[in-house]
Design an enzyme around this catalytic site. Structure first.
Site, PDB file in Angstrom:
ATOM      1  N   ASP A  91       0.816  -1.215   0.000  1.00 41.77           N
ATOM      2  CA  ASP A  91       0.000   0.000   0.000  1.00 41.77           C
ATOM      3  C   ASP A  91       0.849   1.264   0.000  1.00 41.77           C
ATOM      4  O   ASP A  91       2.073   1.208   0.136  1.00 41.77           O
ATOM      5  CB  ASP A  91      -0.954  -0.011   1.210  1.00 41.77           C
ATOM      6  CG  ASP A  91      -0.267  -0.480   2.490  1.00 41.77           C
ATOM      7  OD1 ASP A  91       0.979  -0.411   2.560  1.00 41.77           O
ATOM      8  OD2 ASP A  91      -0.960  -0.921   3.410  1.00 41.77           O
TER       9      ASP A  91
ATOM     10  N   GLU B 179      -9.403  -2.000   5.082  1.00 44.33           N
ATOM     11  CA  GLU B 179     -10.083  -1.727   6.348  1.00 44.33           C
ATOM     12  C   GLU B 179     -11.357  -2.561   6.453  1.00 44.33           C
ATOM     13  O   GLU B 179     -11.822  -3.121   5.454  1.00 44.33           O
ATOM     14  CB  GLU B 179     -10.441  -0.239   6.412  1.00 44.33           C
ATOM     15  CG  GLU B 179      -9.242   0.698   6.438  1.00 44.33           C
ATOM     16  CD  GLU B 179      -8.617   0.850   7.821  1.00 44.33           C
ATOM     17  OE1 GLU B 179      -8.674  -0.096   8.628  1.00 44.33           O
ATOM     18  OE2 GLU B 179      -8.082   1.939   8.093  1.00 44.33           O
TER      19      GLU B 179
ATOM     20  N   ASN C  79      -7.768  -3.207  14.166  1.00 47.01           N
ATOM     21  CA  ASN C  79      -9.141  -3.490  13.711  1.00 47.01           C
ATOM     22  C   ASN C  79      -9.188  -4.638  12.700  1.00 47.01           C
ATOM     23  O   ASN C  79     -10.198  -4.847  12.042  1.00 47.01           O
ATOM     24  CB  ASN C  79      -9.778  -2.233  13.108  1.00 47.01           C
ATOM     25  CG  ASN C  79      -8.996  -1.717  11.887  1.00 47.01           C
ATOM     26  OD1 ASN C  79      -8.035  -2.337  11.457  1.00 47.01           O
ATOM     27  ND2 ASN C  79      -9.417  -0.589  11.347  1.00 47.01           N
TER      28      ASN C  79
ATOM     29  N   HIS D 231      -7.297  -4.941   9.953  1.00 46.51           N
ATOM     30  CA  HIS D 231      -7.003  -4.629   8.552  1.00 46.51           C
ATOM     31  C   HIS D 231      -5.710  -5.288   8.109  1.00 46.51           C
ATOM     32  O   HIS D 231      -4.808  -5.533   8.920  1.00 46.51           O
ATOM     33  CB  HIS D 231      -7.009  -3.116   8.291  1.00 46.51           C
ATOM     34  CG  HIS D 231      -5.808  -2.361   8.769  1.00 46.51           C
ATOM     35  ND1 HIS D 231      -5.816  -1.535   9.871  1.00 46.51           N
ATOM     36  CD2 HIS D 231      -4.543  -2.276   8.283  1.00 46.51           C
ATOM     37  CE1 HIS D 231      -4.625  -0.978  10.026  1.00 46.51           C
ATOM     38  NE2 HIS D 231      -3.840  -1.424   9.077  1.00 46.51           N
TER      39      HIS D 231
HETATM   40  C1  GLP Z   1      -0.422   0.196   8.421  1.00 48.51           C
HETATM   41  C2  GLP Z   1      -0.160  -0.638   7.191  1.00 48.51           C
HETATM   42  C3  GLP Z   1      -0.495  -2.078   7.447  1.00 48.51           C
HETATM   43  C4  GLP Z   1       0.171  -2.550   8.723  1.00 48.51           C
HETATM   44  C5  GLP Z   1      -0.359  -1.742   9.862  1.00 48.51           C
HETATM   45  C6  GLP Z   1       0.138  -2.209  11.216  1.00 48.51           C
HETATM   46  O1  GLP Z   1      -1.751   0.529   8.569  1.00 48.51           O
HETATM   47  N1  GLP Z   1      -0.907  -0.150   6.094  1.00 48.51           N
HETATM   48  O2  GLP Z   1      -0.058  -2.853   6.348  1.00 48.51           O
HETATM   49  O3  GLP Z   1      -0.092  -3.912   8.940  1.00 48.51           O
HETATM   50  O4  GLP Z   1       0.040  -0.403   9.615  1.00 48.51           O
HETATM   51  O5  GLP Z   1       1.196  -1.437  11.632  1.00 48.51           O
HETATM   52  P1  GLP Z   1       2.071  -1.763  12.889  1.00 48.51           P
HETATM   53  O6  GLP Z   1       2.948  -2.904  12.507  1.00 48.51           O
HETATM   54  O7  GLP Z   1       2.871  -0.507  13.106  1.00 48.51           O
HETATM   55  O8  GLP Z   1       1.156  -2.068  13.995  1.00 48.51           O
END
Ligand code: GLP
Length: 269
Positions: free
Chosen positions: A93, A169, A162, A164
């Site tokens: 992304d 989402e 959540n 995702h």
């Molecule tokens: C962002 C990314 C996700 C990732 C998420 C979790 O939202 N788009 O791909 O899994 O962060 O991040 P973290 O590893 O910092 O909890």
């Protein structure tokens, strides 16, 4: 709606029937002591994949969780144990509206935490361009590039609180492809670390590969650390398969490995 800007969503009847499907419960779960060990295990997992297929096509995550994995991959490369020069990488992304060179972009993240430390870059690095004028065209071209590359061999995923995955989402369709999506407030807050710790500075939309894109990967590795992820991890594995928790779709994938630390696994039955 932003969510529907690129590809038609799946017809509602399929979505409804998915919710009643029983879980395949094929997910391999490895619970490790701490985040350090999860990072190490994830780096070993990716290394194994690349050794078995040096031209592997990888779909890579951002966020804080995979940082230790990237560190492990860099250290293996420096020791001569791993050669990433023949792989192709895609990223899951990117923030909508940010040019690749923006300090908060995932382009910048990937270079700052990973690519810039490699003695030889992967053969091809691909990321969605958040600043593309024609978003639909950009997303369709990204899907086409994945196809031309031969499809994804391994996708590495983090998970949001959540549920995702990528920026898919809650509410994301099983049939979703690369598209523009709205980012929920809790996800913007989780990404504040890239924007001087200010959630208000985090863009409100992103481009992300879809659930269908992820589901087509040959292997899936999901990494989760910390107690904040415990609820989402438990729901993903033991709850119903539902668009309300996009990671639960992974129950339908035949080859998923979850690496979790004790805290992230603490709500598993
Ligand atoms: C962002 C990314 C996700 C990732 C998420 C979790 O939202 N788009 O791909 O899994 O962060 O991040 P973290 O590893 O910092 O909890």
């Amino acid at each position: 709606m932003l969510e529907r800007s690129c590809y038609p969503e799946v017809a509602p009847p399929l979505e409804d029937s998915l919710q009643t499907l029983p879980s395949t419960r094929k997910i391999q779960i490895e619970v490790l002591e701490d985040a350090q060990m999860v990072g190490e295990a994830a780096a070993s997992f990716v290394t194994k994949q690349v050794k078995a297929k040096p031209e592997s096509v990888l779909l890579l995550p951002t966020g804080r969780t995979p940082l230790l994995m990237y560190f492990g991959l860099i250290s293996r490369t420096n020791k001569g144990e791993l050669d990433l020069s023949r792989v192709q990488t895609f990223n899951l992304d990117e923030f909508y509206g940010l040019a690749p060179k923006h300090p908060g972009s995932y382009h910048t993240y990937m270079h700052r935490v990973f690519f810039d430390y490699l003695p030889a870059l992967p053969r091809k690095i691909n990321l969605l361009d958040g600043s593309a004028i024609d978003v639909d065209k950009e997303c369709a071209a990204y899907e086409a590039k994945i196809k031309t590359a031969g499809g994804i061999d391994l996708v590495v995923l983090g998970i949001g609180t959540n549920g995702h995955i990528g920026f898919n989402e809650p509410g994301s369709s099983f049939a979703s492809r690369s598209r523009r999506v709205a980012i929920q407030p809790e996800t913007r807050a989780a990404n504040a670390f890239l924007f001087e710790n200010c959630a208000d500075n985090v863009p409100e939309a992103a481009l992300t590969v879809g659930i269908a894109t992820i589901m087509e990967a040959r292997h899936v590795l999901l990494v989760a650390t910390g107690s904040a992820k415990a609820q989402a991890v438990a729901a993903m594995l033991q709850g119903p398969i539902t668009p309300d928790l996009p990671a639960s779709f992974l129950q339908l994938h035949p080859d998923v490995t979850l690496l979790a630390d004790r805290e992230a696994a603490s709500k598993l039955l």
